[in-house]
Design an enzyme around this catalytic site. Structure first.
Site, short mmCIF file in Angstrom:
data_model
loop_
_atom_site.label_atom_id
_atom_site.label_comp_id
_atom_site.label_asym_id
_atom_site.label_seq_id
_atom_site.Cartn_x
_atom_site.Cartn_y
_atom_site.Cartn_z
N HIS A 1 1.13 -1.78 0.13
CA HIS A 1 -0.11 -0.05 -0.25
C HIS A 1 0.80 0.79 0.18
CE1 HIS A 1 -3.70 -2.72 1.62
NE2 HIS A 1 -3.56 -2.42 0.50
N HIS B 1 -7.51 -7.40 -7.89
CA HIS B 1 -8.42 -8.55 -7.23
C HIS B 1 -8.87 -7.70 -5.60
CE1 HIS B 1 -6.02 -11.13 -9.78
NE2 HIS B 1 -6.16 -12.51 -8.72
N SER C 1 -7.03 -1.76 -0.64
CA SER C 1 -5.79 -1.21 -1.85
C SER C 1 -7.24 -0.14 -2.55
CB SER C 1 -5.51 -2.10 -2.57
OG SER C 1 -5.94 -3.02 -3.26
N GLU D 1 -13.96 -8.64 -7.73
CA GLU D 1 -13.77 -9.32 -6.92
C GLU D 1 -14.30 -10.83 -6.90
OE1 GLU D 1 -11.51 -9.55 -3.69
OE2 GLU D 1 -13.02 -11.31 -3.57
N ASP E 1 -3.12 -8.36 -7.41
CA ASP E 1 -2.89 -8.98 -5.92
C ASP E 1 -3.46 -10.33 -6.26
OD1 ASP E 1 -1.82 -9.08 -3.20
OD2 ASP E 1 -3.63 -7.34 -2.61
#
Ligand SMILES: C[S@@+](CC[C@H](N)C(=O)[O-])C[C@H]1O[C@@H](n2cnc3c(N)ncnc32)[C@H](O)[C@@H]1O
Length: 272
Positions: free
Chosen positions: A18, A41, A91, A109, A155
């Site tokens: 991050h 992701h 994120s 997601e 990610d």
């Protein structure tokens, strides 16, 4: 799909990812032209570190738990963003907070609960789209963006044994659609061997201009433990290395376990 990020939110790997993401998006925003962010992701978006999941592992205590108290200069922006947002920001929430009026973001997601949580968080929010779609498919479907400038975060949860191979392939495919984009891919460092193989795959992929920023809080010798992590960046912004170096050094100072072979590296894998 067992992975739930709530168990790991705010851990050392999250902090590294991050803090560097803020640098990457900040660098893209030096120019006034709008920027597109794709978070393939995305997770649930924000995490209660006092909640059951975070308490079960306590991972955040060795991560963000060591950074908020008197943060070193290189981590002040990151620490301020976390403090400002209240819950630990994932994120999409961290990057969303940086968007300017004409910037745009898309988040993918796949987990139904995390997708629902993220959708609720961004409900009514016009700049940000939340998709329940497969990350790897989204790299084809959502790229290139009309803005022609942007940041793509990949990610994955590394549940599957072939995740590094999928990542190398995803980077190659995403880049073939959006060659000018900045791609950032997070990866775990448990042991050096899978990371070396991943680097070899990247070097053989035809991708150009690739650097890897890495932090390991103890020597990466036990393949059963998360000993460190890396962020592979394709098309890093101008002077990314110079900006990332003090961030990694500050993280190493706060998060590195003393006398256990902790370290950091900024490695150019492929030239421009
Ligand atoms: C490491 S977490 C993401 C953390 C988030 N990027 C952050 O920094 O706050 C990985 C997420 O990807 C989701 N996921 C796993 N496979 C996926 C896929 N193929 N497509 C979309 N999401 C996926 C998981 O449900 C999980 O929430």
């Amino acid at each position: 799909m067992n992975y739930r990020h709530a168990f790991h939110a705010g851990n050392a790997g999250d902090c590294m990812k991050h803090a560097l993401l803020m640098l990457l998006l900040g660098a893209l925003q030096r120019k006034p032209a709008p920027v597109f962010v794709l978070d393939t992701h995305a997770g649930a978006g924000a995490y209660d570190l006092e909640g059951q999941a975070a308490a079960r592992t306590g991972e955040w205590r060795a991560g963000i738990g060591r950074l908020l108290d008197d943060p070193p200069p290189a981590l002040q922006d990151f620490a301020a963003a976390v403090t400002r947002l209240g819950l630990y920001p994932g994120s999409p929430v961290l990057l969303h907070a940086m968007l300017r009026p004409d910037d745009r973001m898309a988040c993918c997601e796949r987990h139904p609960d995390d997708h629902a949580a993220l959708r609720a968080r961004f409900a009514g929010e016009k700049q940000t789209g939340v998709h329940r779609r497969d990350a790897w498919e989204a790299l084809g479907a959502l790229l290139p963006p009309k803005e022609r400038r942007g940041l793509v975060l990949i990610d994955p949860p590394y549940e599957a044994t072939d995740e590094f191979a999928r990542l190398a392939d995803g980077l190659r495919r995403g880049h073939s659609r959006f060659a000018g984009g900045v791609f950032a891919a997070w990866y775990p460092i448990k042991h050096r061997v899978p990371v070396r193989d991943f680097f070899a795959a990247i070097q053989a992929s035809g991708l150009r201009d690739v650097v890897a920023a890495e932090l390991w809080w103890r020597a990466p010798l036990d393949p059963a433990r998360l000993n460190g992590c890396g962020l592979l960046v394709v098309n890093p912004p101008y002077r990314f290395d110079e900006q990332a170096e003090p961030v990694l050094a500050a993280l190493l100072d706060r998060l590195g376990e003393r006398d256990t072979g902790a370290g950091m590296a900024l490695t150019r894998l492929v030239d421009e």
